[in-house]
Design a protein around this motif. Structure first.
Motif, PDB file in Angstrom:
ATOM      1  N   LEU A  47     -11.641  -6.089 -14.442  1.00 14.25           N
ATOM      2  CA  LEU A  47     -10.598  -6.414 -14.056  1.00 14.25           C
ATOM      3  C   LEU A  47      -9.569  -5.517 -15.278  1.00 14.25           C
ATOM      4  O   LEU A  47      -8.730  -4.895 -14.876  1.00 14.25           O
ATOM      5  N   TRP A  48     -10.318  -5.273 -16.467  1.00 12.82           N
ATOM      6  CA  TRP A  48      -9.223  -4.660 -17.377  1.00 12.82           C
ATOM      7  C   TRP A  48      -9.387  -3.118 -16.994  1.00 12.82           C
ATOM      8  O   TRP A  48      -8.443  -2.521 -17.493  1.00 12.82           O
ATOM      9  N   LYS A  49     -10.373  -2.824 -16.694  1.00 12.47           N
ATOM     10  CA  LYS A  49     -10.743  -1.271 -16.316  1.00 12.47           C
ATOM     11  C   LYS A  49      -9.657  -1.047 -15.269  1.00 12.47           C
ATOM     12  O   LYS A  49      -9.298   0.179 -15.191  1.00 12.47           O
ATOM     13  N   ALA A  50      -9.703  -1.609 -14.235  1.00 15.99           N
ATOM     14  CA  ALA A  50      -8.874  -1.429 -13.111  1.00 15.99           C
ATOM     15  C   ALA A  50      -7.342  -1.519 -13.492  1.00 15.99           C
ATOM     16  O   ALA A  50      -7.019  -2.296 -14.520  1.00 15.99           O
ATOM     17  N   SER A  51      -6.574  -0.763 -12.846  1.00 15.30           N
ATOM     18  CA  SER A  51      -5.046  -0.615 -13.305  1.00 15.30           C
ATOM     19  C   SER A  51      -4.538  -1.953 -12.932  1.00 15.30           C
ATOM     20  O   SER A  51      -4.917  -2.986 -11.957  1.00 15.30           O
ATOM     21  N   ALA A  52      -3.256  -2.323 -13.600  1.00 14.55           N
ATOM     22  CA  ALA A  52      -2.476  -3.525 -13.162  1.00 14.55           C
ATOM     23  C   ALA A  52      -1.990  -3.383 -12.060  1.00 14.55           C
ATOM     24  O   ALA A  52      -1.721  -4.546 -11.107  1.00 14.55           O
ATOM     25  N   SER A  53      -1.649  -2.347 -11.309  1.00 15.70           N
ATOM     26  CA  SER A  53      -1.152  -2.274  -9.942  1.00 15.70           C
ATOM     27  C   SER A  53      -2.196  -2.463  -8.919  1.00 15.70           C
ATOM     28  O   SER A  53      -1.968  -3.096  -7.861  1.00 15.70           O
ATOM     29  N   GLN A  54      -3.582  -2.439  -9.175  1.00 13.22           N
ATOM     30  CA  GLN A  54      -4.459  -2.822  -8.396  1.00 13.22           C
ATOM     31  C   GLN A  54      -4.828  -4.297  -8.456  1.00 13.22           C
ATOM     32  O   GLN A  54      -5.119  -5.202  -7.436  1.00 13.22           O
ATOM     33  N   VAL A  55      -4.802  -4.968  -9.541  1.00 10.85           N
ATOM     34  CA  VAL A  55      -5.139  -6.293 -10.066  1.00 10.85           C
ATOM     35  C   VAL A  55      -4.028  -7.274  -9.686  1.00 10.85           C
ATOM     36  O   VAL A  55      -4.355  -8.424  -8.891  1.00 10.85           O
ATOM     37  N   ASP A  56      -2.792  -7.062 -10.103  1.00 15.57           N
ATOM     38  CA  ASP A  56      -1.593  -7.898  -9.937  1.00 15.57           C
ATOM     39  C   ASP A  56      -1.304  -8.130  -8.557  1.00 15.57           C
ATOM     40  O   ASP A  56      -1.591  -7.200  -7.792  1.00 15.57           O
ATOM     41  N   LEU A  57      -0.666  -9.317  -8.547  1.00 15.47           N
ATOM     42  CA  LEU A  57       0.005  -9.847  -7.005  1.00 15.47           C
ATOM     43  C   LEU A  57       1.377  -9.286  -6.986  1.00 15.47           C
ATOM     44  O   LEU A  57       2.216  -9.811  -7.716  1.00 15.47           O
ATOM     45  N   THR A  58       1.826  -8.248  -5.998  1.00 16.69           N
ATOM     46  CA  THR A  58       3.072  -7.753  -6.002  1.00 16.69           C
ATOM     47  C   THR A  58       3.347  -7.885  -4.663  1.00 16.69           C
ATOM     48  O   THR A  58       2.648  -7.523  -3.594  1.00 16.69           O
ATOM     49  N   VAL A  59       4.370  -8.759  -4.398  1.00 13.23           N
ATOM     50  CA  VAL A  59       5.209  -8.994  -3.380  1.00 13.23           C
ATOM     51  C   VAL A  59       6.100  -8.022  -2.812  1.00 13.23           C
ATOM     52  O   VAL A  59       7.192  -7.957  -3.865  1.00 13.23           O
ATOM     53  N   GLN A  60       6.466  -7.317  -1.939  1.00  8.18           N
ATOM     54  CA  GLN A  60       7.139  -6.148  -1.658  1.00  8.18           C
ATOM     55  C   GLN A  60       8.040  -6.501  -0.391  1.00  8.18           C
ATOM     56  O   GLN A  60       7.701  -6.899   0.600  1.00  8.18           O
ATOM     57  N   THR A  61       9.354  -5.911  -0.399  1.00  7.09           N
ATOM     58  CA  THR A  61      10.200  -5.986   0.797  1.00  7.09           C
ATOM     59  C   THR A  61      11.143  -4.813   1.049  1.00  7.09           C
ATOM     60  O   THR A  61      11.424  -4.401  -0.333  1.00  7.09           O
ATOM     61  N   GLU A  62      11.089  -4.128   2.160  1.00 10.62           N
ATOM     62  CA  GLU A  62      12.205  -3.117   2.009  1.00 10.62           C
ATOM     63  C   GLU A  62      13.635  -3.539   2.830  1.00 10.62           C
ATOM     64  O   GLU A  62      13.619  -4.282   3.749  1.00 10.62           O
ATOM     65  N   SER A  63      14.695  -3.465   1.666  1.00 10.22           N
ATOM     66  CA  SER A  63      15.781  -3.892   2.131  1.00 10.22           C
ATOM     67  C   SER A  63      16.460  -2.966   3.125  1.00 10.22           C
ATOM     68  O   SER A  63      16.562  -1.809   3.188  1.00 10.22           O
ATOM     69  N   ARG A  64      16.786  -3.819   4.379  1.00 12.76           N
ATOM     70  CA  ARG A  64      17.437  -3.147   5.438  1.00 12.76           C
ATOM     71  C   ARG A  64      18.823  -3.974   5.666  1.00 12.76           C
ATOM     72  O   ARG A  64      18.920  -4.574   6.741  1.00 12.76           O
ATOM     73  N   GLY A  65      19.641  -3.821   4.810  1.00 12.04           N
ATOM     74  CA  GLY A  65      21.124  -4.397   4.879  1.00 12.04           C
ATOM     75  C   GLY A  65      20.984  -5.768   4.177  1.00 12.04           C
ATOM     76  O   GLY A  65      22.088  -6.124   3.730  1.00 12.04           O
ATOM     77  N   ALA A  66      19.828  -6.553   3.940  1.00  9.58           N
ATOM     78  CA  ALA A  66      19.953  -7.823   3.075  1.00  9.58           C
ATOM     79  C   ALA A  66      19.769  -7.564   1.936  1.00  9.58           C
ATOM     80  O   ALA A  66      18.461  -7.826   1.569  1.00  9.58           O
ATOM     81  N   ASP A  67      20.617  -6.965   1.049  1.00  2.00           N
ATOM     82  CA  ASP A  67      20.474  -6.509  -0.169  1.00  2.00           C
ATOM     83  C   ASP A  67      20.425  -7.659  -1.211  1.00  2.00           C
ATOM     84  O   ASP A  67      21.171  -8.847  -0.844  1.00  2.00           O
TER      85      ASP A  67
END
Length: 864
Positions: A47-67
Motif C-alpha cells: 500500500l505504501w508502494k502504490a500511489s495515494a491516488s491508487q489507494v485512497d478513496l476519492t469521490v468525484q462528480t462533474e459539475s453541470r450547473g449544480a455548482d
C-alpha cells in the motif's frame, strides 16, 4: 499402577519427549504468527508502494450547473460521504481528507490546442505550498474583452511552469475558445514537501505535463494554476469542464492481510452505494480508487506465499509428529516390561493402555501448554493454525501411545521374535495402503484440475502434500527390502560374514522401521522442494527482468532525441554498444484501426543481447514491401499499408507473440530502423556499465527516463512477500534438518537393545570391534540411503504434482515459472549429514556395547 514411579524411572526419555513436544508446539504456534505478521508488513509495504491516488478513496462528480460556491458546501458533502463508509472501511480512513475543484481541457485562447491552463482549488493548498515569487491569489474580478466583461481569476503557478510553458508573474492569458475567461498570474509557488503522498492526487498542480501529439513536432503542455477559495463563487461548470473531488486518505499501515477479502468487498459495496445515496440534480457521483485492484494484486501474491506456508507447515507438522511418535515409541518400549507384567497379573487392557497414555500425557501436556504459551511472545496476529498445530501435537502423542499399547498388550505374555523373519503384512493392511496411495494420487489430480478455491487458504492444499508423502513412504517401506534381499543373496556368495549379516538384519528390520521413513522422507522432500522452488524463482526472476527491459539499459524520452544527444550518450564512459530505436503509433490501412510500431535494427539488438536469456528474431528479406514482424493480432495480413510519417507498404515477414521490453500483447509492428529517411529516435538500447545519471544528463532532456535489467531484477527481489517466502524456506530447511537428525538418533536408540544383544552374541563367536561397527553401519545405512533417494524424488516431483497450486508468478514479475531446476547441493548436504549421524551413532553404539559385560546382556541358557 504407579505412573509417577514409571516417569521417575524413565526420566530421561520423558524429558526428551517433553522437549520435543515443547519445540514442536512452539514451532507450530509461533511460525504461523511470524508468517502472518510478515504478510501484514507486506500488505502495508504494497500500500505504501502504490500511489495515494491508487489507494485512497476519492469521490468525484462533474459539475453541470449544480455548482458549489463555498468551502462549507464541500465540507457538508464530505460529512455525507464519510457517513456512508462501511464499518469495515472506517478504521482505515483518516479523519482529515482533501477536497478540490478543478477544470480540465481548458485551452489558452488561439494556442492551437497546444497550451492548456486549468484552474484548481485545493482545500488545504495554503498549507501545502509556499510562495517564492509574487503573492498568493486574491478575489476574482472582471476584464473587458472584445466588448464584454469576462471573469478574471488571480492564479498562482508552479515554479516549473515559468520555464516550460513559459509563464511569468503579471502575465494575463485568455482561456477558452468560445466562452472565455481570463487569468492573471500573481504568484509562483513550490510544494513544501513535494514527496508527500498528498501530491499523488494533484500531480497536475505540481508538474507541467508535456506530450507530443501524433504527427506533430510541437509539444502539448498543460498546467493547473491555483485559485483561492473566493474563486469558487465565480467558477462554474455550466460552460466548461469542472470536477469536484473528495479524497478520503487510507492509512497504509491500518489493514490486516487476513481482512483483504472483506476489504475488497467493502470498497466495491461503497462504490455501488455512492451513486445511489449521493444522487442529485447534477451529474452522478462515483468512487474513483484502485484499492480493490491493489488488494487483488496483493491477494494473488499472498495466495502464492500462503501456498508455500501451507506446504512447509504441512511438512513440518508431519515431520514433527513423526519424531514425536518415535519418542513415544521409545518411551513405551522402555515401560513395556512392567506393563506386560501388570497385564499378566490380571490387569485389564484399558488399565494397561491407559497407564501408558497417562504417562505420555504427563510428559507432553505441560510441554504443549508451555510451547503454546511461549508462542504468545512472538509478535503478530494469531491465525487458526497457531491453535490447531499445538492442539494436534499432544493429541497425536497420547493417541498413538494408547493405540500402540492396546495392540501390543491385547494378549498377556506377548513376547515375540521380530528378528527371525520379516513379517508378512495382512490383506487388510495392504488394502489400506493401496487406498492411501490411490487417495493421494486422486488428491493431486484434483488439486491440479481445480486449483485453489479460497485464495491460498485451502486445507486441501495442506492434505494433498501430506498424503503424497505418506504414499511415497508406504511405497518405500514396501519396496526397500527387495533390493536388500538381492544384495543379501550376492553377499551370501562371498566369504565375508559382516556384509551378509548387516544386510540381512536391514532386510529383516522390524515393522517399527516405517517410522523413520515417515520422518526422513518428508524432511528430505520438503527441503528438496524448497530448493527447487528457490532455484525456479531465481531463474524466472532474472528472465522476467530481461523481458521487462529488453536490454541491459533502456533509455526513453517523450520527445525526439537529436543526433548530437545520441552521440553524447554513446561517448559516456562505460557504453559498449548503443542501438537507437523509434516507437510510435501508426494507422493500419485507411481505417481508424491503429497499431504500435517500433523501428529498430534487429541485428544490432541481437548483438546487444548476446549472453542474455532472451533474444529477438531476425526479419527475412524479400517481398514487394518493407519486411516487418507483426504480432499475432495482425497475422494473415500479408502486404498492407500503414500511415506513419508517410504512407508506406509493408510485408509480413514473421509473427511474434511479444517483444521484450516493449510489447507483451496487442497490435504491434517491428520495422527496420532505416524505414524513415529521418528517424525520430526516442529510445536508446545500451549495453555496458555506464553511470545512469551520466546517461540521463547526456540526453539533455529532463523528461528522459532510464530503466535497467539490474534495477528491474532488484525491484522484483525487493518485494516484501518474496523475502517472506525465502525466510520460510530457510526456516523450514533448518527445522527439517534438525528433526531428521533427531529421527536418526532416536532410531538408533530404539534399536539399541536388540542391536546390543545381537552384537553380544556375535562377540562370543569372535566378532571384532571393527566388524561390529561395519555391521551396525550396514544395518542402518540402507534405510537412510533409500529413504533419501525417495525423498529426493518426491521433492523433485512435488512442483509438477501440485501444478497450479504453486503459481509463483507474483514473485517473478507476473512471469509464469516455466520449469524448476534442482540445486543438488542442499539435498546432498542433508543426505551426507544424515549418513554421517548414522555412522557416528553406529560407532558410538559399538563403543558403548564393547564396555558392556556379556553377562549383563545375555541370559542364562542363551548360549546353550
Amino acid at each position: 499402577m504407579r505412573i509417577l514411579v514409571l516417569a521417575r524411572v524413565r526420566l530421561g526419555v520423558v524429558a526428551v519427549l517433553s522437549l520435543l513436544t515443547l519445540s514442536a508446539c512452539l514451532l507450530m504456534a509461533g511460525l504461523p504468527r511470524v508468517l502472518q505478521a510478515s504478510y501484514d508488513d507486506a500488505l502495508h509495504g504494497a500500500l505504501w508502494k502504490a500511489s495515494a491516488s491508487q489507494v485512497d478513496l476519492t469521490v468525484q462528480t462533474e459539475s453541470r450547473g449544480a455548482d458549489l460556491h463555498d468551502p462549507g458546501e464541500f465540507a457538508a458533502k464530505d460529512a455525507r460521504i464519510r457517513s456512508l463508509l462501511p464499518s469495515r472501511l472506517r478504521p482505515l480512513v483518516s479523519a482529515t481528507g482533501q477536497m478540490s475543484a478543478k477544470t480540465y481541457d481548458t485551452p489558452v485562447y488561439q494556442s492551437n490546442g497546444l497550451t492548456y491552463i486549468n484552474l484548481g482549488w485545493l482545500s488545504d493548498g495554503d498549507r501545502r505550498v509556499e510562495w517564492i515569487d509574487g503573492r498568493a491569489p486574491g478575489k476574482p474580478g472582471v476584464l473587458r474583452w472584445n466588448g464584454s466583461e469576462i471573469p478574471l481569476f488571480e492564479v498562482g503557478i508552479v515554479d516549473e511552469a515559468r520555464t516550460t510553458m513559459p509563464l511569468q508573474v503579471g502575465d494575463v492569458r485568455i482561456l477558452g475558445e468560445s466562452d472565455q475567461m481570463a487569468v492573471k498570474i500573481v504568484g509562483v509557488f513550490r510544494a513544501k514537501d513535494p514527496g508527500a503522498r498528498y501530491w499523488s492526487h494533484d500531480a497536475d498542480v505540481l508538474h507541467v505535463t508535456q506530450v507530443q501529439p501524433p504527427g506533430k513536432q510541437e509539444l502539448e503542455r498543460r498546467t493547473t494554476a491555483l485559485i483561492p477559495a473566493s474563486g469558487l463563487a465565480v467558477l462554474s461548470g455550466a460552460t466548461r469542464h469542472l470536477v469536484y473531488s473528495w479524497t478520503l486518505p487510507v492509512d497504509p499501515a491500518a489493514p490486516a492481510s487476513l481482512d483483504v477479502p472483506e476489504l475488497r468487498a467493502a470498497v466495491e459495496d461503497y462504490g455501488r452505494l455512492i451513486p445511489v445515496q449521493m444522487a442529485g440534480n447534477g451529474s452522478p457521483y462515483e468512487l474513483a480508487t484502485d484499492l480493490p485492484g491493489v488488494l487483488a494484486g496483493f491477494g494473488t501474491a499472498l495466495g502464492a506465499a500462503q501456498t508455500v506456508m501451507f506446504l512447509v507447515l504441512g511438512g513440518l507438522l508431519a515431520v514433527a509428529l513423526g519424531v514425536l511418535v518415535l519418542a513415544v515409541q521409545l518411551l513405551t518400549e522402555r515401560i513395556d516390561h512392567p506393563l506386560a507384567l501388570a497385564r499378566a497379573r490380571g490387569g485389564s487392557l484399558r488399565q494397561v493402555a491407559g497407564a501408558g497414555a497417562a504417562l505420555v500425557a504427563i510428559a507432553v501436556a505441560p510441554a504443549a501448554l508451555a510451547g503454546w504459551a511461549l508462542a504468545f511472545l512472538v509478535p503478530g496476529p494469531v491465525p487458526w493454525l497457531a491453535h490447531a498445530g499445538p492442539a494436534l501435537v499432544p493429541l497425536t502423542a497420547v493417541g498413538y501411545a494408547a493405540a500402540r499399547l492396546a495392540v501390543t498388550h491385547r494378549t498377556p505374555l506377548h513376547e515375540r521374535r521380530d528378528d527371525v523373519a520379516a513379517a508378512r503384512p495382512s490383506a487388510r493392511r495392504i488394502t489400506l495402503e493401496v487406498l492411501v496411495v490411490g487417495l493421494a494420487l486422486a488428491g493431486a489430480y484434483l488439486l491440479r484440475t481445480r486449483g485453489l478455491t479460497t485464495g491460498g487458504l485451502d486445507p486441501f492444499l495442506l492434505l494433498v502434500p501430506v498424503a503424497l508423502t505418506v504414499a511415497a513412504a508406504l511405497i518405500t517401506i514396501r519396496c526397500y527390502p527387495l533390493p536388500l534381499k538381492l544384495l543379501v543373496r550376492l553377499a551370501a556368495r562371498g566369504r565375508l560374514a559382516v556384509p551378509f549379516l548387516g544386510l540381512t538384519r536391514a532386510a529383516r528390520a522390524r515393522s517399527a522401521s516405517a517410522l523413520p521413513v515417515l520422518i526422513l522422507l518428508p524432511a528430505l522432500a520438503v527441503s528438496v522442494f524448497g530448493t527447487v522452488v528457490s532455484g525456479g524463482l531465481s531463474t524466472t526472476q532474472r528472465l522476467a527482468s530481461w523481458q521487462s527491459v529488453g536490454a541491459p539499459i533502456k533509455l526513453t524520452s517523450p520527445v525526439e532525441l537529436p543526433p548530437e544527444a545520441i552521440e553524447r550518450v554513446r561517448k559516456v564512459p562505460g557504453v559498449r554498444l548503443l542501438v537507437p530505436a523509434q516507437t510510435a503509433s501508426a494507422q493500419l490501412g485507411y481505417s481508424g484501426d491503429r497499431a504500435q510500431i517500433i523501428a529498430v535494427d534487429l541485428a544490432q539488438w541481437r548483438r546487444l543481447l548476446d549472453g542474455a536469456p532472451i533474444s529477438v528474431p531476425a526479419v527475412a528479406s524479400g517481398g514487394s514491401g518493407i519486411p516487418v514482424l507483426v504480432s499475432h493480432e495482425l497475422r494473415g495480413r500479408g502486404t498492407f499499408d500503414i500511415g506513419w510519417y508517410e504512407r508506406m507498404k509493408v510485408t509480413t515477414a514473421g509473427e511474434i507473440a511479444a517483444l521484450p521490453g516493449f510489447y507483451t500483447r496487442g497490435k504491434f509492428i517491428v520495422l527496420p530502423f532505416e524505414t524513415n529517411k529521418r528517424p525520430g529516435v526516442n529510445t536508446l538500447l545500451i549495453k555496458g556499465d555506464a553511470d545512469p545519471a551520466a546517461l540521463l544528463a547526456a540526453t539533455g532532456q529532463p523528461a528522459a527516463q532510464l530503466t535497467s535489467q539490474e534495477r528491474a531484477l532488484d525491484a522484483i527481489k525487493d518485494d516484501p512477500l518474496t523475502g517472506t517466502v525465502q525466510d520460510v524456506l530457510l526456516i523450514s530447511t533448518v527445522a527439517l534438518a534438525v528433526y531428521a537428525l533427531i529421527a536418526v538418533a532416536v532410531t538408533l536408540v530404539i534399536g539399541a537393545a536388540d542391536r546390543a544383544r545381537a552384537l553380544s552374541f556375535l562377540r562370543t563367536l569372535g566378532l571384532s570391534d571393527r566388524q561390529a561397527r561395519g555391521l551396525t553401519v550396514l544395518e542402518i545405512l540402507p534405510l537412510i540411503l533409500i529413504t533419501s533417494l525417495a525423498g529426493l524424488a518426491l521433492g523433485l516431483g512435488l512442483p509438477a504434482a501440485l501444478g497450479p497450486a504453486i503459481d509463483m508468478s507474483a514473485y517473478t514479475g507476473d512471469l509464469t515459472v516455466g520449469g524448476y531446476s534442482a540445486d543438488p547441493v542442499m539435498p546432498a548436504v542433508l543426505a551426507v549429514a544424515l549418513a554421517a549421524v548414522a555412522v557416528l551413532g553406529a560407532y558410538a553404539h559399538t563403543a558403548i556395547s564393547r564396555r558392556r559385560n556379556l553377562g549383563a546382556v545375555l541370559r542364562v541358557g542363551d548360549l546353550a
